[in-house]
Design an enzyme around this catalytic site. Sequence first.
Site, PDB file in Angstrom:
ATOM      1  N   CYS A   1       6.845  -6.366   6.116  1.00 12.23           N
ATOM      2  CA  CYS A   1       5.526  -6.981   5.918  1.00 12.23           C
ATOM      3  C   CYS A   1       4.995  -7.556   7.233  1.00 12.23           C
ATOM      4  CB  CYS A   1       5.601  -8.085   4.869  1.00 12.23           C
ATOM      5  SG  CYS A   1       6.056  -7.498   3.241  1.00 12.23           S
TER       6      CYS A   1
ATOM      7  N   CYS B   1       2.276   3.704  -0.758  1.00 16.77           N
ATOM      8  CA  CYS B   1       3.359   2.994  -0.058  1.00 16.77           C
ATOM      9  C   CYS B   1       3.713   1.695  -0.754  1.00 16.77           C
ATOM     10  CB  CYS B   1       2.958   2.656   1.367  1.00 16.77           C
ATOM     11  SG  CYS B   1       2.859   4.077   2.440  1.00 16.77           S
TER      12      CYS B   1
END
Lengths: 390, 286
Positions: free
Chosen positions: B106, B35
């Site tokens: 994030c 990822c």
Amino acid sequence: MKEIYLDNNATTKVDDQVFEEMRPYFCEFYGNPSSMHFFGGQVQKKVDEARNRVASLLGALPEEIIFTSCGTESDNAAIRSALEVSPERRHIITTRVEHPAVLTLCRNLSKRGYRVTEIAVDGEGRLDVDELRSVIDEDTAIVSIMYANNETGVIFPVEEVGKIVKEKGALFHTDAVQAVGKIPMDMKNSTIDMLALSGHKLHAPKGIGALYLRKGVPFRPFMVGGHQERSRRAGTENSASIIALGKACELAGQFLDDENNRVMAMRDRLEKEILAIVPKVRVNGGLAERLPNTLSVAFEFVEGEAILLLLNEKGICASSGSACTSGSLEPSHVLRAMGVPFTCAHGSIRFSLSRFNTEDEINMVIRELPPVIHRLREMSPFGREVLVSN
Amino acid sequence: MWDYTDKVREHFLNPRNVGEIKDADAIGEVGSLACGDALKLYLKLDESKERIVDAKFQTFGCASAIASSSALTEMIKGKTLDEALNITNHEIAEFLGGLPEEKMHCSVMGQEALDVAIAKYRGTAVPSHGHDHEHMEMEGEIVCKCFGITDQFLKKVIASNELHTAEQVTHFTKAGGGCGGCIPKINELIAEVMGEQPKEEHKRPAKLTNLRKMQLIQDVLEKEVRPLLWADGGDLELIDIAGSLVQIAFRKACAGCVSSGHTAKFVEQKLREYVAEDIRVEEVEG
């Protein structure tokens, strides 16, 4: 903080001599080269000189050089022209690792009824020439294959490609933006029909490029309007930048040996030292023939943007094939096409040198880089076993 | 270059609470090497097993992933598990003085790792996604195959961040950022959660002269229909227009294709959508 600039495949410093050459053509000699008066005519002479200089670097004839605004324009002009001159041919061949200037155009054309084949590369980024042989046919209008890859520096066998293309009567265009000025080329003894180059990759300013168009190759202009560039590229000449590009090409010719000796030796030393000091590293395209200035190196278990920003703290400027720097979520299409394992594709960094780099700068990178990688690996949940041996 | 705030830079350059807790009470792991980012969060609880006394992290990822992890651990220390669960990804981003929208995923990763750690500790279903942690029970169906993201997870992020476009969903969760095949499904989820209808209405002209109608039919065939056929190696040709009857002939891969009847219906549907309700499409030899 003084920068250590190792991102020359992105853009380069304008050489001071190049800047001095172009400087008078803004405020002093601002005439239009097309004008009838002496004031424009003197600019025309300098534009002609620039054309000679560009041609000379390529081993081409001056009339084979068309000035454009950038490499992307040259690529677009070449491919669109090839399709227009052979409307009955509906097939385009390119590669999976092209610059977006070519790849995006080809993919757009595939939505407009053209058949597009993207040739694969192997794990070292080398072109699958056999695949080209098997897919090219009488329907192929244009083959557009880059001279050298911007991310890895891998050089493609363009002359071999050109021979295959000629056999089928198609046109061969090469995006040589990264190669011109770094490796010698000679259009007199070449199978290339069209070639794109960009000024700002060889110490000329941004906003100037050129298209080499082999004499006798049919051409339909992309930009129409005035008669400039023998009606092959309309629009008033960017005379100062054209003059700069001419000077930059002249200098590139003079520095070709330096590029392939001193610069290459610095690149090789950087590569060797990184491999020796940092564990779990691979060089992308390391076994292939490469440009003398480019090093793409993949660090496992760490992410490229984080590496770049820590290097940035030390003034070291490089670039990354990682997803996070570009805002996309997948690693670069080049590294994916090469099948670089995902464990390290995200941690790929590109160092690209120029003649302005010094041994001291390379020493500095060799000193600063390993602690950066170690620090990020200490933070990473993966590859913890590497830390023990490090 | 990303326009990171000073706080993001500071937490990236000097991250707090990096490392592992050997005798952690709860561990939450999200993301993977494939990822491009991953976070392993360790929690140590007090004797009552309700309050977080220590938190550490290990992160693989970009500057904002590291800064978000650092921020998260600072925010949850001293909080009870229930208080910690109330922290939103938005608050993580806010703690850092904001994140570029492309990097919001994030902050979502931080919140997600926390949810996973606590859910695992409490033995409840994990409200998450992820292909690396195969022992986990996942809620919902996978929508984004590239990044292994479920509909339940997407709905939660869409609702809590009030997302309106698929692009935003990609920025916040990565879903749709790989092959892009799930973007229609993401749009459906946005419509479901935010109560919006995907805008697919085309204005049909109220009145058409014969000439205008013929032009419009040609236009729709050129722009809306043929490019789709080209994608499958097919094509069609317009043979004639008589009133509302449009005669077409299939070419290339469409010619002789067993589902050309279906394709003709599709062409008819498109023309009705864009031109007029009474259009009929007929396939002819030609």
